[in-house]
Each structure stands twice: as C-alpha cells, then as structure tokens.
Design a protein around this motif. Sequence first.
Motif, PDB file in Angstrom:
ATOM      1  N   GLU A  84       0.843  -1.196   0.000  1.00  0.00           N
ATOM      2  CA  GLU A  84       0.000   0.000   0.000  1.00  0.00           C
ATOM      3  C   GLU A  84       0.881   1.250   0.000  1.00  0.00           C
ATOM      4  OE1 GLU A  84      -2.749  -0.316   3.223  1.00  0.00           O
ATOM      5  OE2 GLU A  84      -3.835  -1.993   2.315  1.00  0.00           O
ATOM      6  N   ASN A  85       1.693   1.367  -1.046  1.00  0.00           N
ATOM      7  CA  ASN A  85       2.619   2.494  -1.115  1.00  0.00           C
ATOM      8  C   ASN A  85       1.922   3.806  -1.444  1.00  0.00           C
ATOM      9  OD1 ASN A  85       4.890   0.931  -0.481  1.00  0.00           O
ATOM     10  ND2 ASN A  85       5.165   0.313  -2.617  1.00  0.00           N
ATOM     11  N   SER A  86       0.651   3.733  -1.853  1.00  0.00           N
ATOM     12  CA  SER A  86      -0.077   4.976  -2.129  1.00  0.00           C
ATOM     13  C   SER A  86      -0.216   5.833  -0.877  1.00  0.00           C
ATOM     14  CB  SER A  86      -1.461   4.661  -2.700  1.00  0.00           C
ATOM     15  OG  SER A  86      -2.269   3.989  -1.750  1.00  0.00           O
ATOM     16  N   LYS A  87      -0.104   5.225   0.305  1.00  0.00           N
ATOM     17  CA  LYS A  87      -0.245   5.997   1.543  1.00  0.00           C
ATOM     18  C   LYS A  87       0.892   6.990   1.726  1.00  0.00           C
ATOM     19  CE  LYS A  87       1.992   2.446   4.405  1.00  0.00           C
ATOM     20  NZ  LYS A  87       1.763   1.428   5.448  1.00  0.00           N
ATOM     21  N   ALA A 122      -5.946  14.884  -0.753  1.00  0.00           N
ATOM     22  CA  ALA A 122      -5.551  14.342  -2.049  1.00  0.00           C
ATOM     23  C   ALA A 122      -4.731  13.082  -1.830  1.00  0.00           C
ATOM     24  CB  ALA A 122      -4.747  15.360  -2.849  1.00  0.00           C
ATOM     25  N   THR A 123      -5.131  11.998  -2.464  1.00  0.00           N
ATOM     26  CA  THR A 123      -4.398  10.741  -2.482  1.00  0.00           C
ATOM     27  C   THR A 123      -4.440  10.221  -3.909  1.00  0.00           C
ATOM     28  OG1 THR A 123      -6.368   9.438  -1.938  1.00  0.00           O
ATOM     29  CG2 THR A 123      -5.027  10.216  -0.082  1.00  0.00           C
ATOM     30  N   PRO A 124      -3.628   9.235  -4.271  1.00  0.00           N
ATOM     31  CA  PRO A 124      -3.675   8.728  -5.644  1.00  0.00           C
ATOM     32  C   PRO A 124      -5.073   8.254  -6.031  1.00  0.00           C
ATOM     33  CG  PRO A 124      -1.684   7.970  -4.576  1.00  0.00           C
ATOM     34  CD  PRO A 124      -2.505   8.637  -3.510  1.00  0.00           C
ATOM     35  N   LYS A 146      -0.798  -1.179  -7.035  1.00  0.00           N
ATOM     36  CA  LYS A 146      -0.136  -2.151  -7.897  1.00  0.00           C
ATOM     37  C   LYS A 146       1.014  -1.506  -8.661  1.00  0.00           C
ATOM     38  CE  LYS A 146      -1.040  -5.243 -11.814  1.00  0.00           C
ATOM     39  NZ  LYS A 146      -2.073  -5.730 -12.771  1.00  0.00           N
ATOM     40  N   GLU A 147       0.758  -0.349  -9.251  1.00  0.00           N
ATOM     41  CA  GLU A 147       1.798   0.340 -10.015  1.00  0.00           C
ATOM     42  C   GLU A 147       2.960   0.763  -9.118  1.00  0.00           C
ATOM     43  OE1 GLU A 147       1.643   0.484 -13.210  1.00  0.00           O
ATOM     44  OE2 GLU A 147      -0.494   0.237 -13.693  1.00  0.00           O
ATOM     45  N   LEU A 148       2.642   1.264  -7.932  1.00  0.00           N
ATOM     46  CA  LEU A 148       3.672   1.797  -7.034  1.00  0.00           C
ATOM     47  C   LEU A 148       4.465   0.711  -6.325  1.00  0.00           C
ATOM     48  CD1 LEU A 148       1.580   4.717  -5.486  1.00  0.00           C
ATOM     49  CD2 LEU A 148       3.429   4.944  -7.156  1.00  0.00           C
ATOM     50  N   GLN A 181      11.793  10.436   3.067  1.00  0.00           N
ATOM     51  CA  GLN A 181      12.263   9.823   1.838  1.00  0.00           C
ATOM     52  C   GLN A 181      11.152   9.036   1.145  1.00  0.00           C
ATOM     53  OE1 GLN A 181      15.616   7.656   3.440  1.00  0.00           O
ATOM     54  NE2 GLN A 181      17.084   9.105   2.568  1.00  0.00           N
ATOM     55  N   LYS A 182      10.355   8.314   1.924  1.00  0.00           N
ATOM     56  CA  LYS A 182       9.266   7.534   1.336  1.00  0.00           C
ATOM     57  C   LYS A 182       8.233   8.448   0.686  1.00  0.00           C
ATOM     58  CE  LYS A 182       9.601   3.480   4.363  1.00  0.00           C
ATOM     59  NZ  LYS A 182       8.913   2.665   5.399  1.00  0.00           N
ATOM     60  N   LYS A 183       7.932   9.566   1.341  1.00  0.00           N
ATOM     61  CA  LYS A 183       6.963  10.502   0.766  1.00  0.00           C
ATOM     62  C   LYS A 183       7.464  11.060  -0.564  1.00  0.00           C
ATOM     63  CE  LYS A 183       4.986  12.032   5.192  1.00  0.00           C
ATOM     64  NZ  LYS A 183       4.880  13.170   6.135  1.00  0.00           N
ATOM     65  N   ILE A 184       8.706  11.499  -0.580  1.00  0.00           N
ATOM     66  CA  ILE A 184       9.241  12.086  -1.814  1.00  0.00           C
ATOM     67  C   ILE A 184       9.384  11.020  -2.890  1.00  0.00           C
ATOM     68  CG2 ILE A 184      11.162  13.349  -2.841  1.00  0.00           C
ATOM     69  CD1 ILE A 184      11.763  14.462  -0.031  1.00  0.00           C
ATOM     70  N   PHE A 185       9.888   9.833  -2.515  1.00  0.00           N
ATOM     71  CA  PHE A 185      10.139   8.779  -3.489  1.00  0.00           C
ATOM     72  C   PHE A 185       8.839   8.314  -4.143  1.00  0.00           C
ATOM     73  CE2 PHE A 185      10.798   4.537  -5.052  1.00  0.00           C
ATOM     74  CZ  PHE A 185      12.091   4.546  -5.559  1.00  0.00           C
ATOM     75  N   TYR A 186       7.840   7.967  -3.335  1.00  0.00           N
ATOM     76  CA  TYR A 186       6.616   7.418  -3.919  1.00  0.00           C
ATOM     77  C   TYR A 186       5.769   8.490  -4.603  1.00  0.00           C
ATOM     78  CZ  TYR A 186       7.679   2.807  -2.183  1.00  0.00           C
ATOM     79  OH  TYR A 186       8.284   1.585  -1.980  1.00  0.00           O
ATOM     80  N   THR A 187       5.876   9.737  -4.162  1.00  0.00           N
ATOM     81  CA  THR A 187       5.224  10.815  -4.915  1.00  0.00           C
ATOM     82  C   THR A 187       5.920  11.003  -6.252  1.00  0.00           C
ATOM     83  OG1 THR A 187       4.576  11.912  -2.852  1.00  0.00           O
ATOM     84  CG2 THR A 187       4.473  13.213  -4.870  1.00  0.00           C
TER      85      THR A 187
END
Length: 764
Positions: free
Chosen positions: A29-32, A139-141, A311-313, A324-330
Amino acid sequence: MKKRQILIVAAVLFTKLYSWSQLNSKVSENSKYVNPFIGTGSIDSLSLSGSNFPGAVFPFGFVQLSPDTDAEPEDPCSGYDYADNRIVGFSHTHLSGTGVADLFDFLFMPFKGEPKWYPYDSESEKGYSSIFDHKNEIATPGYYSVFLDDQKIKVELTATEHCGIHRYMSEGKEPFSLIIDLNHSLDKKRPYWSCKVIDAQIKIINNHIIEGYRTLTGWANLRKVYFRAEFSKAFNKTEIKSGNKIYLDEKIANHQNLKTIITFDNNEEPLVVKVGISSVSYEGAQENLKAEIKDFNFNEIRAKTENQWNKELSVIEIEGTEEQKKIFYTSLYHTFIHPNNIADVNGNYINSNGELRNSKEKKYYSTFSLWDTYRAEHPLLTIIQEKRSVDFINSMLDHYMEYGYLPIWQLWGKETYCMIGNHAIPVIVDAYHKKIPNIDYNLAYKAINASSTISHQNSAFNILEKYQYIPEDLESQSVSITLEIAYNDWCVAQMAKGLGYINDYTHFNNRSEFYQNLFDYNIGFFRAKDSIGNWIEPFSPLKYGGNGGYPYTEGNAWQYLWYVPQDIYSFMKMFGGEKQFADKLDDFFTLDAKPSDVNGNASGFIGQYAHGNEPSHHIAYLYDYAGQPWKSQYYTNRIVNDLYSSKPSGYSGNEDCGQMSAWYIFSSMGFYPVNPANNVYVFGSPQLNSAVIKLSKGKKFEIITHERSDENIYIQKILLNGKPYKKIYIKYQDIIIGGKIEFFMGSKPNRNMVNYDKPPLLSF
C-alpha cells in the motif's frame, strides 16, 4: 492408508505454500506515502514548485479530474496553485508539471442561489467560485476532496482511465445548481499559444444525461473533445448561455462561448455525476463510460483506482525515512501520470492528421514531453514499466507512419513542435540496445533515420549538413540545437551499426562530432557562429536564453557546456585532460548565479548548476568520468537533500511530466543514466537504506546501503552479488538479470576510487 496420509500431507503443504504465495504476492500500500500536493506551489507563492495538480487520475489515464484555482489558468500550467484560496471549478483534463498550459476541459462547479455564469463577483452578480481551506482538502492517488466554504458543499472526485466521477454533498437541503462551462480554458490573451474555442455544443439528452463537445486550438492545434455526463438523480431545470443569450429548458445549443446550468431540488442524498471523455465522438464517450463505470458507486470506483495505484507503485519497494518515502513514492506517482492513453476503450483515436484510426491493442499514447523525459524517465520506465514502454514506442512509430517523422512534443496526438531536437530517437535506441521485445526495430530505424534527415520547422538538417553546425543568423538557439542533434546523431549511428547499415553509421557518426565546431578553445565554451564562420559577439557565459532569439535553449553557456553525453572522453581532451575538465566543473558548481542573469527557465541553483531545468540534470555525475567520483557523490547528495522536499514547493522547477521525479528516483537509489541510450548507469550517493526493483519474470534487483547517514555520504566499498566491485557504474545488463548491489558509506571521500573502472561510452 499411506496413500491417504500422503494426500493429507500434500494438501497441508499446498495450503501453506498457497498461503505463503498469497502473502508474498500481496500488493504493498505504497499509495499511503504519496502526497499529490508536492509540486503544487507554496503558501506565499514565491517559492518555485513543479506545476503539478492534486486531483484524481488513473495511472497513465486520459482523465485528470482536478480543481482549477484560476478562471483562465496559465501559471502554474497545471491550473492549481497551492498559494490560492479560491476554486473556480473542477475540469477533467490537466497537464502535470509542464511549462506551457493547455487542456482544462469541461469545468463543473456546484453553487447555491440564483444562476451564476461567471466565477468571480461583479457589480451585478455574485460569482460561482468559492473560498476553500487546505485543512478541508484531501488528495491521495486517484482521489481528491475539498469543502467549498461559500457553497457549503463537499466535493469528492475520483477517476478511471477514461472517466471522472464526482460526488457533491450539501450541508443543507436547499436546492443547488451545477454549472458546466465549455469556455473554460487557458489565458486567451497570452502572447503565444493563445487558446480559442472554435465551436462547442451542449445537448440535454434527458433529465439525467447531458452531452457536449468543444473544438479548440491552443498549444495543441485543433483539438476536439467530447463528454457524456450521467447524473444519479434528475435535474428539474436547465439554462443554456450561448454567447450573450440565455435559453431556458432548451435541448441543444452551439456557440464558441457555451455554458449550461442545471438545478436539483432534491438534495436529501449526495449527487453523483459520472463523466466519460473521448477525443473521437459522443459514442466513444458513452462507450468509455459504459465500460468503466457501471453505476453510481463512488466508493467502489475510488477503491479500484487506489488498488491500481498500489499495484503500479509496488514496482519498487524501499526502506528509508518517512520523508524519503513521501518524496520517493510521490515521484514514482508523478512518473506514472504521463504519457496518456488517448484511445477509447474500443481502440479508436484521432491521429496527428485528424483522421480516425483504431489500435488493436486499444492503446495510443500521447503527451510526450521528450526534451525532458528522454533523460531519465524513459530509461527508468524501460526497467519498471517495460510493457508500457513498448506501447509508448509503438505509439511513436504510429505517429511516424502518419506524420513522416517521430514526435517532438506531442499532445493529444498533435505535434506542438515545442522544444528542440527529436528526442524520441534516444528513447527508441535505448529500447533497441536493451533488446526490449515486441517493437519492429526495422521500422523504428526508418523512423529515426527520417527524423534525422527530413528538415522541418524544428530541425534544419539541410543547414546543419551545409555548415556542419547551425549558424545563429539562420536559426536561433543554434548552440543548443547543434549539441542536441549531435547526441541524437550518435544514437542513430549506433543503431545503424547494430543493424548493419554501415554507410549510415559513418554518416551519422561523423555528424555527431559537429559539436566540436562550436567549441571556442580560447575561452573553453560552446558559443554561436554566424553563417560566415565568425563568432557571434558579444559573448556572455552567464546570459540566459529562452525558446528563441538566443543561442541557448532555456539555459546559458555554462549549462550547455556539458552537453556531450555521447563523447565525454574526447570532450575532456578539448579542455586539456581530466584535471582541467574537473577544475572547470568546480568553477561551474561554485560560480553563483546573479539575479540579473537569471530568467524564469532557471532555478534550483548550486553555482551555475540549475536543477530546475533539464540541461543540468546529468552534470553532477560527470566527475565520475574525470576521476573524482567523490565529488559526484557530494553534489548528488546535496541536490537530493536541498532541492527536493515533501512540501507543496517540493520541486525546484517544473516537474516536466515525470523527468524531475525520475531524476530523484534514480539518484536516491545511487545511480543515473548520464547517456540515456548506452546502457550505463553512473554512481552518485545512494540515499535509501534499501530499494528492491521488481523486474520481469519474477526477478528483482536489490540495492542495500550500509551505514548511510547525513554525514556518511561517500562510498567506501561496493559489493555486487557478494563480490568486491571496482567500478563506478553499473550496466543495464547487470540490473535486469537480477541480483544485489551493496554500498558501504563513510564520512570522508574514498580517494582510492580513482582507481575504479570509469564509465564506458558503450555497453552493448
């Protein structure tokens, strides 16, 4: 008895293995971690941002349903500025991170009270726009919501590939209305790429369905778009404003300036609106809607889109700090917004010549910001989105078959001729050298050859062949064009050689060296010549060019000095050798930019390095070629940590359809494609504790960083698959077969790395 026991044991083992496989195949659940507000602006509107939008979008989808904070958006080009506190409505198409505005199709906006035809207050009426507070915005994906303070209405948005779905919840039970504005578009008074609606139509099908289209010309020429909106409950009143005339309960109207207001008396339940979009026809919009949104279950569509994003992320799993996770997955999220599939669900699309075509694969991708994205985004996507990379290139080849050459900056299937060179070429050559299947490389070679020989308004090859450089008195941006074509020519030469076209190889390889004809050895810069062969005077290495009327494109002589990614070692000799080259790099990173020298195309400075614009993106890695890799580690670490953040102003310039994000993704993992088409990734300073790249056929490539801290930014030792690795680069072939690389970090430069193997110019 034994047979039964064996069967029982087998069943137990199968159950355990199945449960284990289900557990391990679960999508993360990387969209979080994604924050779509990164890159949308700043509180004070003074900080630079990425020109991103926060609204709902499906991965690589046709619809980008997002709020607009300006009635005639232009800057930011996404239509949304985080510094604003007023929303004018929610339109269905947007560009992510571009430097030019367009789209903003079909603005919807709920309001209460008397009919309101304009977004802002005037002496005679109150506007339909509304104040909002970021505290009431999410706002979320795939999802966006906001509370409109003036209207007392909560708005929620989600999207599928071709459709948007709205949900409006009013605080009170009183009637409210919805305006659908077909005239909403970018600033119609702008000096270039001005927008004009040529014609539009609204059709009231019944009290639950409205259709419409508009034809307009802006950045993309003669673009037509259709919609079909279906409502969860009946509207009881309609008004259409056609020019200056207002029609009550009319069923159809045509005009360049067209709007409709529909009113709902029954507001006991939320209003849900599902909207299908098509670039082909009303039937296409209806089929898209029928295929993707069966009913009015908003929550179901939101959940499906969020699952698709997860799935994509999940293609890269990282461990690092929360920041880092916020910047990377965004960043990963932003790389998956464009290009867009503009084909309808039945495969129909409109080609570059305005003709109806059909794709058997039901895919035709557009929005190719290639001057930006060939550098890092497309090389990244070949690793983590191989199948889509095939679809992207096949769409480019379809464009070539219809148009005569490959796309330059293609939007909605239309060629905009924005920027210089033709950087579909390195994208295709990169795929060729990586042996990515399901591409007709013989056709691809014809396309890149034609795109390197047919002169048109963006590439004067006849002039280049005659003078062996582009003279500034015949073509502005001459230095940048000469350098960028030289790189593209190197790409063509390598593919020609691989396919056995030796004469072509010789021709394009020779042409790839024309960059040398604009190097002034006396001052150590590339500079412009006229058609007689004289240097253009006066010369200033600090003065910036824009997109015409100057020798450099969105940069200056310092930033374009380093654009020879195909021939770095020969270029180094032009300075006198490694030391002189590295000394010049030192000057570049320490010579401060003066405000009087800078224009709007340059930002994110470290000395003359301008991370906010793409010509600088590879330069910090050039120390690796000059025998000082610790300086590449120092500067890439500094760029990652100083010029990216999880704030709305988290980018140092236009995000440019994924390029700024792709730079971060590569660099945070510790490597980058200096030459995007030679299969070589050069090391910087890895940032993450770990990253696992999921490859095709179940393989994975793992990056582990030991002892990483704010102080420990320098590589001390490298292991590849458990063995000492004495190179300052890694090849694509080493990544794609799977394996593990380990970086061991320390606080001081490891000057023994001067003995490590330097990056090769070729790796195929």
